[in-house]
Design a protein around this motif. Structure first.
Motif, PDB file in Angstrom:
ATOM      1  N   ARG B  91      -3.822   0.448   3.031  1.00  0.00           N
ATOM      2  CA  ARG B  91      -3.410  -0.329   1.872  1.00  0.00           C
ATOM      3  C   ARG B  91      -2.015  -0.890   2.028  1.00  0.00           C
ATOM      4  O   ARG B  91      -1.715  -1.967   1.549  1.00  0.00           O
ATOM      5  CB  ARG B  91      -3.493   0.532   0.619  1.00  0.00           C
ATOM      6  CG  ARG B  91      -4.834   0.362  -0.075  1.00  0.00           C
ATOM      7  CD  ARG B  91      -4.944   1.251  -1.258  1.00  0.00           C
ATOM      8  NE  ARG B  91      -4.653   2.621  -0.885  1.00  0.00           N
ATOM      9  CZ  ARG B  91      -3.749   3.367  -1.498  1.00  0.00           C
ATOM     10  NH1 ARG B  91      -3.082   2.873  -2.493  1.00  0.00           N
ATOM     11  NH2 ARG B  91      -3.541   4.593  -1.116  1.00  0.00           N
ATOM     12  N   SER B  94      -2.185  -4.198   3.393  1.00  0.00           N
ATOM     13  CA  SER B  94      -2.670  -5.243   2.483  1.00  0.00           C
ATOM     14  C   SER B  94      -1.598  -5.554   1.436  1.00  0.00           C
ATOM     15  O   SER B  94      -1.426  -6.700   1.027  1.00  0.00           O
ATOM     16  CB  SER B  94      -3.999  -4.849   1.839  1.00  0.00           C
ATOM     17  OG  SER B  94      -3.810  -3.830   0.907  1.00  0.00           O
ATOM     18  N   GLY B  97       0.680  -7.927   3.200  1.00  0.00           N
ATOM     19  CA  GLY B  97       0.131  -9.278   3.237  1.00  0.00           C
ATOM     20  C   GLY B  97       0.299  -9.980   1.896  1.00  0.00           C
ATOM     21  O   GLY B  97       0.757 -11.125   1.830  1.00  0.00           O
ATOM     22  N   ASP B  98      -0.024  -9.255   0.817  1.00  0.00           N
ATOM     23  CA  ASP B  98       0.120  -9.842  -0.515  1.00  0.00           C
ATOM     24  C   ASP B  98       1.565 -10.213  -0.801  1.00  0.00           C
ATOM     25  O   ASP B  98       1.846 -11.289  -1.305  1.00  0.00           O
ATOM     26  CB  ASP B  98      -0.353  -8.832  -1.583  1.00  0.00           C
ATOM     27  CG  ASP B  98      -1.865  -8.760  -1.651  1.00  0.00           C
ATOM     28  OD1 ASP B  98      -2.508  -9.672  -1.078  1.00  0.00           O
ATOM     29  OD2 ASP B  98      -2.391  -7.824  -2.259  1.00  0.00           O
TER      30      ASP B  98
END
Lengths: 444, 357
Positions: B91, B94, B97-98
């Protein structure tokens, strides 16, 4: 070493530096006094306030010296115990029951009312505690019945609502001292008394009482909302601030300095890596990370110290030192050292670093107050060390408890004054050192 | 030349971009306590679910053995909905990335005053408050300091000069520290100005009154910022100008009999422009983070306070959101400055790497 001695000699030419040195000397003296008179564990215990160490100290009391100002005459705390007993009698009533009568007297000569009153009993009994009947005697001859109660728990006179109703709705500590014939509510000065009539129900039972009339002033520094003497925190704040400031400043300036030198000397990829890490580090927000560490992990002052140093090793200062070391790297004496085969380590630590120490020292001295204030800032955010008393924590307590709104100015001003003194002291010496070591800045 | 500049710009862009990635990832790790915040969130979910189950008449009656699995299922479902079932390491990437794509997501606890959980909206709502305060204070500080420093460098050695230099050590104390004193003097003792907050409550209806109220509330915090930094700023700019006005070309200009203003403009300010621009740029991006403690002391609803509130609530998405925007602003500024220097300053040797950024 010679540099330092020279520097100190030259410092004497700057009046501000002398003032700064005197301040620093005072703070160091204060630190030693604090550490010697109140040992570390004792300071922590006092500040935690366990075992009711502060029970007989008034809340939010002003420092005693406010009475030196004209027109201010605030009462001090006084404690009446067996020594103040003027008359005493013991009368056996048969069946093991004894009746004792004690009378305490004291002079009250202040223009203000006390803050609080409590009566503490020191009774020995097996099953049935002694029973007491208390009467207050005023200088004008009135007798006020205070209470009739068992002597097993302290009697908080100030919290006695029944008594307050009886004496005209005034708080007991006001009503008991008020002049009944004055138009305004002012204390009646003179000799007061407390008559204690007690019944002891057991053979070996005994009863001693202590009346504490809490004043509005206490000690040199006053007290806070938890009755703690601020002097403990003000004194102990000095060694903590100095140690923290010094260690942090050493860690922060020296590490940056050495890494800049290493980068410059080895050049190429070492230098590139160091510069890149510095870039990453600049992106990391220092204060938010410290707050995160304080909230999530640990509020210990030493953990904070470690994090501050870790975050500052690759600080923007590296770029400044790099530029200076680059100039030195090309100097003939370094070339010479290289020629006769000095090791890298030797060149960095024996030839390059010492050359720039003069630049480092002022920066170092001026980092100390910055770190002292950083610790205070964290404390003001509620992230002060959980155990140790520090100036920042006192400020925080004062702020949270509305010291300014309630008029407890001493609570804010005393720790602030010490923080400001520390800041000014080191900064004044630092600026003078800057002018000494960097002659381009020297005045005419 | 064009090729070298191009290559230099590319290398710088890559290096700075990587720095942002690593910096933001580190922030994510720290703000999540390396995954420990998830444990806290799971515990919160469990508590919420358990309370929900006990509030339900039919479920409460069930024996303990039957109730437990129901709670467990509900917790698992909720954890899955929030993505907490995947390992933290997965996570975290991710999240990264966000964050890097500025897809800031939703806050866990905080909401904007309008009630939105969108971090973008929360940040945008706080931005004007911080900007109003810090733009005013920093612009005053920046131009005031340079102006006074130029003035002093002309009259160097005068009593005024010496006084201001003697005051420089007062900058050792941070702005919130002076804020406390200003509140003591002007709000408590003189009762002239408000203790804190941004406008009076309830906020005035008309725009004019609102502005006046805002101005009144801004005086003390702005003064605190300016007082805490003005003397050191004057001191360093003055020293800087003094060093530059002792250059030979300035002496030459003086010998030519130019007016002091012309000398300052052409021979002192112009060569010192790059550092002035750098300082100005860093001052601008410094506004993004606001000042956590000053805003807390003055109860100012800005970004600094937001960050502090977010940390206190373990609201990591908000922390990461605020930091990633700051990182981008910082790095973009660094990059632009690099390019501007490479083009403008003839002393910067492109590609040699041996210079101060």
């Amino acid at each position: 070493m010679k540099i330092l001695i020279d520097a100190i000699r030259q410092l004497a030419r700057y009046p501000s530096a002398i003032a700064g040195l005197i301040i620093i000397g005072t703070l160091i003296g204060m630190s030693f006094y604090a550490v010697i008179t109140i040992p570390y564990s004792e300071a922590i215990k006092l500040w935690q306030g366990r075992d009711g160490v502060w029970n007989e100290i008034p809340r939010n009391a002003e420092p005693k010296w406010v009475n030196l100002f004209p027109g201010i005459n605030l009462p001090e705390t006084f404690i009446l115990n067996s020594e103040d007993i003027v008359s005493k009698s013991l009368q056996p009533l048969g069946g093991g029951i004894k009746k004792i009568e004690k009378r305490m007297e004291f002079d009250f000569g202040y223009d203000c009312f006390p803050q609080e009153m409590s009566l503490f009993f020191d009774a020995t009994y097996d099953e049935r505690p002694p029973h007491v009947f208390l009467t207050w005697l005023t200088p004008d001859g009135r007798e006020i019945n205070l209470a009739e109660r068992r002597a097993d728990a302290p009697y908080r006179i100030s919290l006695d609502r029944d008594l307050a109703r009886e004496i005209g709705g005034l708080a007991p500590e006001v009503g008991l001292f008020a002049d009944p014939f004055a138009e305004e509510i002012v204390p009646l000065q003179g000799r007061y008394g407390l008559q204690i009539t007690g019944w002891l129900f057991e053979e070996d039972s005994s009863l001693d009482v202590r009346l504490v009339v809490f004043g509005q002033v206490h000690g040199i520094a006053g007290t806070d909302h938890m009755r703690r003497d601020l002097m403990v925190a003000l004194l102990w704040g000095a060694p903590i601030a100095l140690t923290f400031g010094f260690l942090a400043a050493v860690g922060v300036t020296a590490s940056t300095f050495i890494i800049a030198a290493i980068g410059v000397w080895f050049g190429r990829w070492v230098d590139a890596v160091i510069r890149w890490i510095t870039q990453v580090n600049i992106i990391l927000p220092v204060l938010p990370i410290l707050i995160i560490v304080g909230t999530f992990y640990s509020r210990s002052i030493w953990v904070m110290l470690g994090v501050i140093i870790a975050l500052s090793i690759f600080s923007a200062g590296i770029f400044v030192y790099r530029a200076m070391f680059l100039q030195i790297k090309g100097m003939p004496y370094i070339e010479a050292a290289k020629a006769y085969g000095a090791s890298n380590f030797r060149i960095i630590f024996q030839y390059m670093l010492p050359k720039l120490v003069p630049v480092l020292i002022p920066a170092f001295v001026m980092t100390i107050p910055a770190m002292v204030f950083l610790e205070a800032s964290l404390a003001v955010l509620g992230l002060g060390d959980p155990l140790l008393p520090t100036w920042g924590k006192v400020l925080k307590d004062a702020w949270v408890n509305g010291a300014l709104l309630m008029g407890h100015y001493y609570w804010v001003l005393l720790p602030s004054a010490l923080l400001m003194m520390t800041g000014l002291g080191f900064a004044m010496v630092g600026y003078a050192l800057d002018r000494i070591f960097n002659p381009r800045l020297r005045e005419s | 030349m064009g090729f070298r500049v191009g290559k230099y710009i590319l290398v710088r862009a890559i290096s700075l971009g990587l720095a942002v990635v690593v910096g933001v990832y580190l922030t994510i790790l720290i703000a999540n306590m390396g995954g420990h915040v998830d444990e806290i969130r799971k515990a919160q979910i469990w508590e919420r679910v358990a309370i929900g189950v006990f509030a339900d008449e039919t479920l409460r009656m069930l024996p303990r053995q039957e109730r437990e699995p129901i709670i467990k299922d509900k917790v698992a479902l909720e954890a899955e909905r929030l993505g907490l079932d995947r390992p933290f390491l997965v996570r975290s990437f991710s999240y990264l990335g966000d964050a890097l794509s500025l897809n800031l997501g939703r806050a866990q606890h905080l909401t904007s005053d309008a009630g939105s959980r969108e971090i973008r909206l929360i940040l945008l709502e706080r931005l004007p408050a911080t900007l109003a305060l810090f733009a005013t204070a920093n612009l005053l500080l920046f131009f005031g300091a340079i102006f006074v420093a130029l003035f002093l460098s002309r009259r160097y050695g005068s009593i005024l000069d010496k006084t201001i230099i003697a005051l420089a050590p007062t900058s050792a104390a941070p702005s919130w520290f002076y804020g406390i004193f200003l509140i003591l003097i002007f709000a408590v003792l003189l009762q002239l100005l408000p203790f804190g907050g941004m406008v009076k409550a309830p906020p005035p209806e008309s725009v004019l009154e609102y502005a006046l109220s805002l101005l009144k509330h801004m005086i003390l915090p702005v003064a605190a910022i300016v007082i805490s930094a003005i003397f050191i700023a004057i001191y360093s700019w003055r020293t800087f100008f003094l060093i530059h006005s002792s250059e030979d070309y300035v002496e030459m200009a003086k010998a030519k009999g130019l007016s002091s203003w012309a000398i300052e403009r052409r021979y002192v300010l112009r060569p010192t422009l790059p550092p002035i621009i750098t300082n100005f740029a860093f001052m601008l991006i410094g506004m993004w983070t606001g000042a956590i403690i000053l805003e807390t002391v003055f109860n100012w609803p800005g970004l600094g306070r937001l960050l502090y509130e977010a940390i206190a609530l373990y609201d990591t998405p908000v922390i990461v959101g605020a930091v990633v925007v700051y990182a981008y602003l910082l790095v973009l500024t660094l990059f632009l400055l690099d390019i501007i220097y490479a083009m403008v300053d003839p002393r910067v040797k492109v590609g040699s790497g041996d210079r101060k950024p």
